[in-house]
Every structure is written in structure tokens, then in C-alpha cells.
Design a protein around this motif. Structure first.
Motif, short mmCIF file in Angstrom:
data_model
loop_
_atom_site.label_atom_id
_atom_site.label_comp_id
_atom_site.label_asym_id
_atom_site.label_seq_id
_atom_site.Cartn_x
_atom_site.Cartn_y
_atom_site.Cartn_z
N GLN A 40 -8.32 5.66 -0.03
CA GLN A 40 -7.21 6.62 -0.15
C GLN A 40 -7.69 7.90 -0.85
O GLN A 40 -7.33 9.01 -0.46
CB GLN A 40 -6.05 6.00 -0.91
CG GLN A 40 -4.79 6.87 -0.95
CD GLN A 40 -4.15 7.04 0.42
OE1 GLN A 40 -4.13 6.10 1.23
NE2 GLN A 40 -3.63 8.23 0.69
N THR A 75 0.80 -1.23 0.00
CA THR A 75 0.00 0.00 0.00
C THR A 75 0.83 1.28 0.00
O THR A 75 0.28 2.37 0.04
CB THR A 75 -0.93 0.03 1.23
OG1 THR A 75 -0.14 -0.01 2.43
CG2 THR A 75 -1.87 -1.17 1.23
N ALA A 114 -1.04 6.71 -2.12
CA ALA A 114 -1.20 8.17 -2.22
C ALA A 114 -0.94 8.64 -3.65
O ALA A 114 -1.67 9.48 -4.18
CB ALA A 114 -0.28 8.88 -1.25
#
Length: 270
Positions: A260, A125, A129
Motif C-alpha cells: 500500500q 484491508t 490507505a
């Protein structure tokens, strides 16, 4: 290698049409009749299917073209290549499910949990972003997959549209190919392929994405494939697809993208 136009079973295509069309016309009636008698279709001729649907042979031929096939022969070939439930579940799993269902379900749930844990691991992960930025800044977003992962793309569509981002999603080969070829460098392509076979099964679409020059985000368990040298992002979705558990990892990966994006851009939508 020639592309296969079939991106899933004929049943998937018929069910999608019946479930989404606002018109219950002659084509709807034919599709519903085919689904009602689906198990016997592959052994029937054009005339026999026409009789089954209470229409003429010409109506069945027109329906085949309406559904994107060149004619009845291509639709019938699709039936002969259809996917049985054994594609999803092994005989070993079936035998255990019958003999000791609790143990079989325990094994199944452990595989699902394992996929989710691997998908949510920090090493998987760490670029979320950046992926969210790509989702926010792209001109168009298009989701590519086999029919069997259509629900994963539909889930992403549903989440993202509520944050004012439309994700394009097409079931048919022709539409996916046209979409791939129309993308620009400032667009984003998301390819969801649990086993990593999408570029091999549909090389013309994959090459269209590469030629488009847009960023590609791949969701897959086969994260080391050399095909992903052309991808900007690779998001893993677990390690096991035994007995069809890979879809849970893919769904988790899409949820990670959505969460996100919500974190970075969604405050005004809450």
C-alpha cells in the motif's frame, strides 16, 4: 503484573548476536560455544559453562552483563524458562507428521492459506490507505514484538528503507521500553502480536506507548481485544496459530502495508 525481561528464548538472543556482530571477539566465542552446546546449558553451573567455553567464571559473568542480564543467575533463569519445539508444534501434529506426512502437510498448508485469505479480505484491508498515510507522515516508526516475530519486523525494515523510511526495531526489553518512552505524538508505533498477548506480557512497554500519545497500529489475530481501544489501527493477520502458522498471516499483513505504501508513495523508487 511485573514485566518479564525475556522477550524470547536465550537461543534467539545468542543467534541474533552471533549473526550480526562484526567482531569475532571473546564474547562472540562464548556465544558460539553456548549455541553449540545449547541443549545442556540449563543443567550446568557457572563453573561448568566457563569450562565448556574455555574461559574463566568472571568472563562468563561479564558476558551475561554484556548480553543485558544482571548476572549469571538471570541468564540461567532464562534457560530454565526456555521454549521447546513443542511450543510451536502439537503432539497431535507431530504424530500425524510421522504417520502420514502428506496429510499433515496438507492440513498445515490449508491453515496457512486460510490465514492469508482472511488477512487479505476486503473487510480487513479497508483502512490500508490511512495506515500508509500514517507511515508516510510520522516522525519515527517503531516496531514492537516478541523475539519470535523479529523476522517480521526485519522484513518491514528491509522493504521500507528502500523507500527512504527507517523503521526502528529492537530485540531487547530494555531497548523496547526506552524506545516506547521516547516516542512523540507525531510518531507511529507498530505492535505485532499474533495472539494479542503483548500488552499483558509487557504492560510497562504498552503503557509507555499509551503515555507517549502516538498512533498505534496493531497486527494481530485477536482483533477484538479491549487493549486495542488505545490503537488507531488494527490489522488482522488471520485466525489460526496452530502449529505456528500465524507468522505467515503476520508476514502477509506487513506485506500489505508495504504494498500500500508502494502504491501511494513508491513511484519514485521504482
Amino acid at each position: 503484573m511485573n514485566d518479564a525481561k525475556t522477550m524470547g528464548s536465550l537461543a534467539e538472543k545468542l543467534m541474533s548476536y552471533v549473526s550480526t556482530t562484526p567482531q569475532q571477539d571473546a564474547n562472540y566465542d562464548i556465544a558460539l560455544a553456548m549455541l553449540t552446546h545449547y541443549g545442556k546449558l540449563k543443567n550446568l553451573s557457572l563453573a561448568e559453562i566457563a569450562d565448556l567455553c574455555y574461559v574463566s567464571k568472571a568472563s562468563i559473568s561479564r558476558f551475561c552483563r554484556f548480553m543485558g542480564f544482571d548476572g549469571f543467575r538471570e541468564l540461567h533463569d532464562c534457560l530454565l524458562q526456555d521454549f521447546s519445539i513443542g511450543t510451536d508444534y502439537s503432539r497431535t501434529f507431530y504424530d500425524k507428521l510421522c504417520a502420514d506426512p502428506q496429510a499433515a502437510l496438507q492440513d498445515y498448508s490449508e491453515e496457512v492459506i486460510r490465514n492469508i485469505r482472511v488477512t487479505t479480505a476486503p473487510e480487513n484491508t479497508e483502512r490500508l490507505a490511512e495506515m500508509a498515510v500514517a507511515l508516510a507522515n510520522s516522525g519515527r516508526i517503531a516496531f514492537f514484538s516478541h523475539h519470535f516475530l523479529w523476522d517480521i519486523g526485519r522484513h518491514l525494515q528491509s522493504k521500507m528503507i528502500r523507500m527512504d523510511r527507517y523503521v526502528e526495531l529492537y530485540l531487547d526489553y530494555t531497548q523496547q521500553l526506552a524506545c516506547a518512552r521516547s516516542l512523540q505524538k507525531n510518531d507511529l508505533a507498530i505492535v505485532c502480536t499474533v495472539g494479542g498477548s503483548y500488552p499483558m506480557r509487557y504492560p510497562t512497554i504498552w503503557n509507555g506507548l499509551i503515555a507517549a500519545g502516538c498512533p498505534i497500529l496493531v497486527i494481530t489475530q485477536n482483533t477484538s481485544s479491549s487493549y486495542w481501544n488505545y490503537a488507531r489501527f488494527v490489522l488482522g493477520c488471520g485466525v489460526s496459530n496452530r502449529n505456528d502458522v500465524g507468522k505467515y498471516g503476520a508476514l502477509m499483513a506487513v506485506d500489505l502495508l508495504t504494498l500500500q505504501y508502494l502504491r501511494q508513495y513508491g513511484k519514485e523508487y521504482l
